[in-house]
Design a protein around this motif. Structure first.
Motif, mmCIF file in Angstrom:
data_model
loop_
_atom_site.group_PDB
_atom_site.id
_atom_site.type_symbol
_atom_site.label_atom_id
_atom_site.label_comp_id
_atom_site.label_asym_id
_atom_site.label_seq_id
_atom_site.Cartn_x
_atom_site.Cartn_y
_atom_site.Cartn_z
ATOM 1 N N PRO A 117 0.821 -1.221 0.000
ATOM 2 C CA PRO A 117 0.000 0.000 0.000
ATOM 3 C C PRO A 117 0.852 1.268 0.000
ATOM 4 C CG PRO A 117 0.033 -0.972 2.184
ATOM 5 C CD PRO A 117 0.771 -1.915 1.289
ATOM 6 N N MET A 118 0.261 2.349 -0.441
ATOM 7 C CA MET A 118 0.914 3.668 -0.443
ATOM 8 C C MET A 118 -0.055 4.661 0.199
ATOM 9 S SD MET A 118 3.951 3.532 -1.746
ATOM 10 C CE MET A 118 4.382 5.152 -2.278
ATOM 11 N N ALA A 119 0.210 4.995 1.462
ATOM 12 C CA ALA A 119 -0.658 5.914 2.193
ATOM 13 C C ALA A 119 -0.268 7.359 1.916
ATOM 14 C CB ALA A 119 -0.551 5.639 3.687
ATOM 15 N N LYS A 120 -1.263 8.210 1.845
ATOM 16 C CA LYS A 120 -1.016 9.649 1.772
ATOM 17 C C LYS A 120 -1.136 10.180 3.183
ATOM 18 C CE LYS A 120 -2.304 10.330 -2.930
ATOM 19 N NZ LYS A 120 -2.619 11.319 -3.898
ATOM 20 N N ARG A 121 -0.244 11.065 3.558
ATOM 21 C CA ARG A 121 -0.180 11.551 4.936
ATOM 22 C C ARG A 121 -0.347 13.059 5.004
ATOM 23 N NH1 ARG A 121 1.720 7.399 8.492
ATOM 24 N NH2 ARG A 121 1.977 5.613 7.186
ATOM 25 N N ILE A 122 -0.834 13.507 6.146
ATOM 26 C CA ILE A 122 -0.892 14.938 6.406
ATOM 27 C C ILE A 122 0.447 15.364 6.992
ATOM 28 C CG2 ILE A 122 -3.384 15.026 6.782
ATOM 29 C CD1 ILE A 122 -2.720 15.100 9.824
ATOM 30 N N MET A 123 0.841 16.564 6.730
ATOM 31 C CA MET A 123 2.091 17.095 7.277
ATOM 32 C C MET A 123 1.763 18.325 8.091
ATOM 33 S SD MET A 123 4.423 15.030 6.436
ATOM 34 C CE MET A 123 6.055 15.687 6.537
ATOM 35 N N PRO A 124 2.434 18.590 9.152
ATOM 36 C CA PRO A 124 3.428 17.736 9.794
ATOM 37 C C PRO A 124 2.757 16.564 10.492
ATOM 38 C CG PRO A 124 3.082 19.668 11.144
ATOM 39 C CD PRO A 124 2.243 19.846 9.893
ATOM 40 N N PRO A 125 3.529 15.509 10.783
ATOM 41 C CA PRO A 125 2.958 14.346 11.460
ATOM 42 C C PRO A 125 2.419 14.718 12.840
ATOM 43 C CG PRO A 125 5.142 13.854 10.585
ATOM 44 C CD PRO A 125 4.948 15.323 10.450
ATOM 45 N N PRO A 126 1.291 14.130 13.240
ATOM 46 C CA PRO A 126 0.765 14.404 14.583
ATOM 47 C C PRO A 126 1.663 13.781 15.656
ATOM 48 C CG PRO A 126 -0.585 12.771 13.452
ATOM 49 C CD PRO A 126 0.425 13.261 12.461
ATOM 50 N N ALA A 127 1.511 14.234 16.883
ATOM 51 C CA ALA A 127 2.366 13.805 17.991
ATOM 52 C C ALA A 127 2.353 12.295 18.200
ATOM 53 C CB ALA A 127 1.955 14.513 19.278
ATOM 54 N N ASP A 128 1.222 11.628 17.943
ATOM 55 C CA ASP A 128 1.168 10.175 18.159
ATOM 56 C C ASP A 128 1.884 9.375 17.070
ATOM 57 O OD1 ASP A 128 -0.664 10.510 16.098
ATOM 58 O OD2 ASP A 128 -2.253 9.353 17.066
ATOM 59 N N SER A 129 2.489 10.061 16.116
ATOM 60 C CA SER A 129 3.263 9.398 15.063
ATOM 61 C C SER A 129 4.718 9.195 15.463
ATOM 62 C CB SER A 129 3.222 10.228 13.774
ATOM 63 O OG SER A 129 1.901 10.367 13.347
ATOM 64 N N TYR A 130 5.082 9.621 16.663
ATOM 65 C CA TYR A 130 6.475 9.557 17.112
ATOM 66 C C TYR A 130 6.674 8.495 18.183
ATOM 67 C CZ TYR A 130 7.207 13.823 14.525
ATOM 68 O OH TYR A 130 7.300 14.743 13.510
#
Length: 160
Positions: A96-109
């Motif tokens: 799969p190839m996901a499209k992401r919002i930028m900047p990443p939200p805090a729970d992405s770290y």
């Protein structure tokens, strides 16, 4: 002229959001303190999993964090590895190839404690089309997203 006055600030805002590389838990902004070491068996037979070990190291004396996007620390969502055969031909990506919002939200770290490591494994056959009888080189290509520096490439022979 009015359109340019609106477009230029919008482009700058988008680029500023994309340039966020590492979310640090300290005041330092040295993104190269986290690095990944890849490991894989030298010879892998068809029918076996093609397991790549992906280990992130924090050699610093402070805790660090990195974006788990484009790493095996999240479910397979993108092509974060380059896999090429001995002739330089790239293995087909079928994941799969996901499209992401930028900047990443805090729970992405994820946080790595000082002098610690985090490891994960990924089965390359879940996302890449590999052919028996070929030798492959694997490299990590998403340092700019995760903030984790790639330090090595690995090779393996995929045999019958």
């Amino acid at each position: 002229m009015l359109k340019l006055k609106l477009i230029i600030p919008a482009v700058l805002i988008v680029l500023a959001g994309c340039s966020q590389k590492v979310h640090n838990t300290t005041s330092e902004s040295k993104s190269d303190s986290l690095y990944v070491v890849l490991k894989i068996k030298d010879i892998i037979k068809t029918g076996e999993k093609v397991t790549l070990n992906f280990t992130i190291h924090n050699d610093q004396s402070t805790e660090r964090s990195f974006c788990k996007w484009h790493t095996p620390f999240e479910p397979l969502m993108s092509k974060y590895l380059d896999i090429k055969d001995e002739n330089g031909n790239e293995a087909s990506y079928k994941g799969p190839m996901a499209k992401r919002i930028m900047p990443p939200p805090a729970d992405s770290y994820l946080i790595i404690k000082p002098k610690d490591i985090l490891s994960s494994e990924v089965d390359l056959l879940k996302a890449y089309q590999l052919e028996a009888g070929k030798k492959y080189t694997v490299s990590y290509n998403s340092s700019s997203i995760s903030g984790v520096k790639a330090t090595n490439t690995v090779t393996f022979r995929y045999t019958k």
